[in-house]
Design a protein around this motif. Structure first.
Motif, mmCIF file in Angstrom:
data_model
loop_
_atom_site.group_PDB
_atom_site.id
_atom_site.type_symbol
_atom_site.label_atom_id
_atom_site.label_comp_id
_atom_site.label_asym_id
_atom_site.label_seq_id
_atom_site.Cartn_x
_atom_site.Cartn_y
_atom_site.Cartn_z
ATOM 1 N N VAL A 156 -5.263 22.388 54.404
ATOM 2 C CA VAL A 156 -4.321 21.317 54.738
ATOM 3 C C VAL A 156 -5.083 20.208 55.446
ATOM 4 O O VAL A 156 -5.846 20.460 56.385
ATOM 5 C CB VAL A 156 -3.186 21.845 55.639
ATOM 6 C CG1 VAL A 156 -2.253 20.716 56.053
ATOM 7 C CG2 VAL A 156 -2.416 22.948 54.917
ATOM 8 N N ALA A 157 -4.872 18.970 55.014
ATOM 9 C CA ALA A 157 -5.579 17.822 55.586
ATOM 10 C C ALA A 157 -4.584 16.839 56.182
ATOM 11 O O ALA A 157 -3.461 16.696 55.684
ATOM 12 C CB ALA A 157 -6.419 17.116 54.520
ATOM 13 N N GLY A 158 -5.013 16.146 57.249
ATOM 14 C CA GLY A 158 -4.233 15.052 57.808
ATOM 15 C C GLY A 158 -4.715 13.760 57.187
ATOM 16 O O GLY A 158 -5.816 13.308 57.470
ATOM 17 N N LEU A 159 -3.901 13.157 56.324
ATOM 18 C CA LEU A 159 -4.336 12.013 55.528
ATOM 19 C C LEU A 159 -3.412 10.815 55.723
ATOM 20 O O LEU A 159 -2.211 10.982 55.971
ATOM 21 C CB LEU A 159 -4.358 12.382 54.040
ATOM 22 C CG LEU A 159 -5.340 13.470 53.616
ATOM 23 C CD1 LEU A 159 -5.067 13.901 52.177
ATOM 24 C CD2 LEU A 159 -6.780 12.979 53.758
ATOM 25 N N PRO A 160 -3.955 9.602 55.567
ATOM 26 C CA PRO A 160 -3.082 8.419 55.575
ATOM 27 C C PRO A 160 -2.090 8.495 54.421
ATOM 28 O O PRO A 160 -2.463 8.825 53.290
ATOM 29 C CB PRO A 160 -4.068 7.255 55.382
ATOM 30 C CG PRO A 160 -5.404 7.795 55.771
ATOM 31 C CD PRO A 160 -5.377 9.245 55.412
ATOM 32 N N ASP A 161 -0.846 8.185 54.693
ATOM 33 C CA ASP A 161 0.168 8.258 53.645
ATOM 34 C C ASP A 161 -0.138 7.317 52.490
ATOM 35 O O ASP A 161 0.109 7.657 51.327
ATOM 36 C CB ASP A 161 1.544 7.940 54.238
ATOM 37 C CG ASP A 161 2.042 9.046 55.151
ATOM 38 O OD1 ASP A 161 1.900 10.226 54.800
ATOM 39 O OD2 ASP A 161 2.571 8.732 56.247
ATOM 40 N N PHE A 162 -0.690 6.128 52.787
ATOM 41 C CA PHE A 162 -0.964 5.192 51.697
ATOM 42 C C PHE A 162 -2.012 5.744 50.743
ATOM 43 O O PHE A 162 -2.048 5.386 49.569
ATOM 44 C CB PHE A 162 -1.411 3.832 52.259
ATOM 45 C CG PHE A 162 -2.881 3.700 52.563
ATOM 46 C CD1 PHE A 162 -3.765 3.242 51.607
ATOM 47 C CD2 PHE A 162 -3.368 4.044 53.818
ATOM 48 C CE1 PHE A 162 -5.124 3.115 51.897
ATOM 49 C CE2 PHE A 162 -4.708 3.922 54.122
ATOM 50 C CZ PHE A 162 -5.599 3.456 53.151
ATOM 51 N N VAL A 169 -0.960 2.329 59.966
ATOM 52 C CA VAL A 169 -1.284 3.378 59.002
ATOM 53 C C VAL A 169 -0.646 4.668 59.508
ATOM 54 O O VAL A 169 -1.024 5.186 60.555
ATOM 55 C CB VAL A 169 -2.809 3.577 58.858
ATOM 56 C CG1 VAL A 169 -3.100 4.726 57.888
ATOM 57 C CG2 VAL A 169 -3.475 2.299 58.375
ATOM 58 N N SER A 170 0.337 5.184 58.763
ATOM 59 C CA SER A 170 0.951 6.452 59.131
ATOM 60 C C SER A 170 0.194 7.600 58.456
ATOM 61 O O SER A 170 -0.365 7.443 57.369
ATOM 62 C CB SER A 170 2.420 6.479 58.710
ATOM 63 O OG SER A 170 2.541 6.310 57.303
ATOM 64 N N PHE A 171 0.174 8.737 59.109
ATOM 65 C CA PHE A 171 -0.522 9.918 58.608
ATOM 66 C C PHE A 171 0.474 11.049 58.388
ATOM 67 O O PHE A 171 1.515 11.123 59.040
ATOM 68 C CB PHE A 171 -1.583 10.385 59.607
ATOM 69 C CG PHE A 171 -2.825 9.548 59.657
ATOM 70 C CD1 PHE A 171 -4.032 10.041 59.191
ATOM 71 C CD2 PHE A 171 -2.790 8.260 60.176
ATOM 72 C CE1 PHE A 171 -5.185 9.276 59.252
ATOM 73 C CE2 PHE A 171 -3.937 7.481 60.243
ATOM 74 C CZ PHE A 171 -5.140 7.998 59.771
ATOM 75 N N GLY A 172 0.098 11.948 57.487
ATOM 76 C CA GLY A 172 0.888 13.149 57.267
ATOM 77 C C GLY A 172 -0.012 14.301 56.876
ATOM 78 O O GLY A 172 -1.214 14.128 56.651
ATOM 79 N N GLU A 182 4.594 16.161 66.775
ATOM 80 C CA GLU A 182 4.584 14.707 66.789
ATOM 81 C C GLU A 182 4.194 14.077 65.451
ATOM 82 O O GLU A 182 3.389 14.621 64.696
ATOM 83 C CB GLU A 182 3.579 14.220 67.852
ATOM 84 C CG GLU A 182 2.148 14.629 67.548
ATOM 85 C CD GLU A 182 1.174 14.291 68.659
ATOM 86 O OE1 GLU A 182 1.033 13.106 68.983
ATOM 87 O OE2 GLU A 182 0.579 15.232 69.185
ATOM 88 N N ALA A 183 4.795 12.922 65.151
ATOM 89 C CA ALA A 183 4.311 12.085 64.060
ATOM 90 C C ALA A 183 3.068 11.348 64.555
ATOM 91 O O ALA A 183 2.829 11.237 65.755
ATOM 92 C CB ALA A 183 5.392 11.096 63.645
#
Length: 290
Positions: free
Chosen positions: A227-233, A161-164, A249-250
């Motif tokens: 601004v939130a750090g959320l799963p990309d999916f 699970v990538s986050f952005g 960092e990613a």
């Protein structure tokens, strides 16, 4: 011989340390826990627990009984696992524990397909962020965003699970990173990897609000709270959100599946595991190659 049900309630008190906590874990009331504990102490004619105002402390006898009772519990669960593994193919109930974000925003979309393919299997899905014990039959199969460490489990990595960073397209500071305010988790999540990552990204910039549930982060970001750090999916397809670029960092978390080694060849368990492997591998958002 002591009543096994009374021992089961004692185990919950010994593990959690309070009557109220044990009651919540077993989904009964406080009085039931107290009554069962007293009944066990009456059966063995010994005090097992010192009931203090804010906690329960095991007596020396209670500590030894706790150690022996855990062995009894493991034996009982071993019998259950053996019987489950030997049942007729593709029938019975399977409990799956997974993080709320995966259950609410991914797994439930596929349950109808699983049911049509496996009509004899009742899949019980539990939303849990905490680690659960496969040995104690708290679940049959687990999905986790951290590698399960229970020594009796068989573990497999399924994806990532990538986050952005995301904000509302109407967020007034969308294009001014120095003015960003962040949506974070509360103090109970201080050690969670995505909270640590977000706090590093935020650095000295302010926290606009703290929310304990990631779906709440999504709603707050859509409303322009910060601004939130959320799963990309979860966030990438939301028409009201904009992914914003970040320095540094990613961040991503691996998706792990685990099952008790005694159950991994059980037909109904195998059906659930194959189902999870299929739906995760077919979703490009979870690919390790992204």
């Amino acid at each position: 011989m002591p009543d096994w049900e009374n021992i089961r309630y004692f185990l919950a008190v010994a593990r959690i340390g309070t009557l109220s906590g044990a009651a919540r874990s077993l989904k009964v009331d406080h009085a039931t826990i107290s009554r069962r504990l007293s009944a066990l102490e009456g059966e063995i004619e010994a005090i097992l627990v010192e009931r203090q105002p804010r906690a329960c402390k095991l007596t020396p006898i209670g500590q030894r009984v706790f150690e022996l009772a855990q062995q009894m519990e493991e034996g009982a669960h071993a019998i259950e696992r053996f019987l489950d593994a030997s049942r007729s193919p593709l029938s019975g109930k399977v409990t799956l524990s997974a993080p709320p974000v995966l259950v609410a925003n991914f797994l439930v979309k596929h349950l109808a397909v699983f049911r049509r393919s496996n009509p004899g299997v009742q899949l019980s899905v539990s939303c849990e962020a905490r680690q659960v014990s496969l040995s104690r039959r708290e679940a049959d199969v687990v999905l986790r965003l951290a590698r399960p460490e229970e020594p009796t489990s068989v573990v497999r990595k399924l994806g990532r699970v990538s986050f952005g960073l995301y904000a509302s397209k109407d967020y007034p500071h969308l294009h001014n990173p120095s003015a960003w305010e962040f949506i974070a988790y509360d103090a109970g999540f201080v050690g969670v990897p995505q909270q640590k990552w977000l706090m590093r990204v935020a650095a000295k910039r302010p926290i606009a609000c703290e929310i304990s549930d990631i779906n709440g982060h999504l709603v707050a970001a859509r409303a322009g709270a910060g601004v939130a750090g959320l799963p990309d999916f979860l966030a990438a397809a939301d028409a009201k959100l904009q992914r914003v670029t970040q320095s540094g960092e990613a961040f991503s978390r691996d998706i792990w599946m685990a099952v008790h080694r005694d159950l991994r060849r059980s037909p109904q368990i195998r059906a659930v595991m194959d189902f999870l492997v299929k739906i995760v591998s077919e979703n490009s958002a979870f690919s390790d190659k992204r």
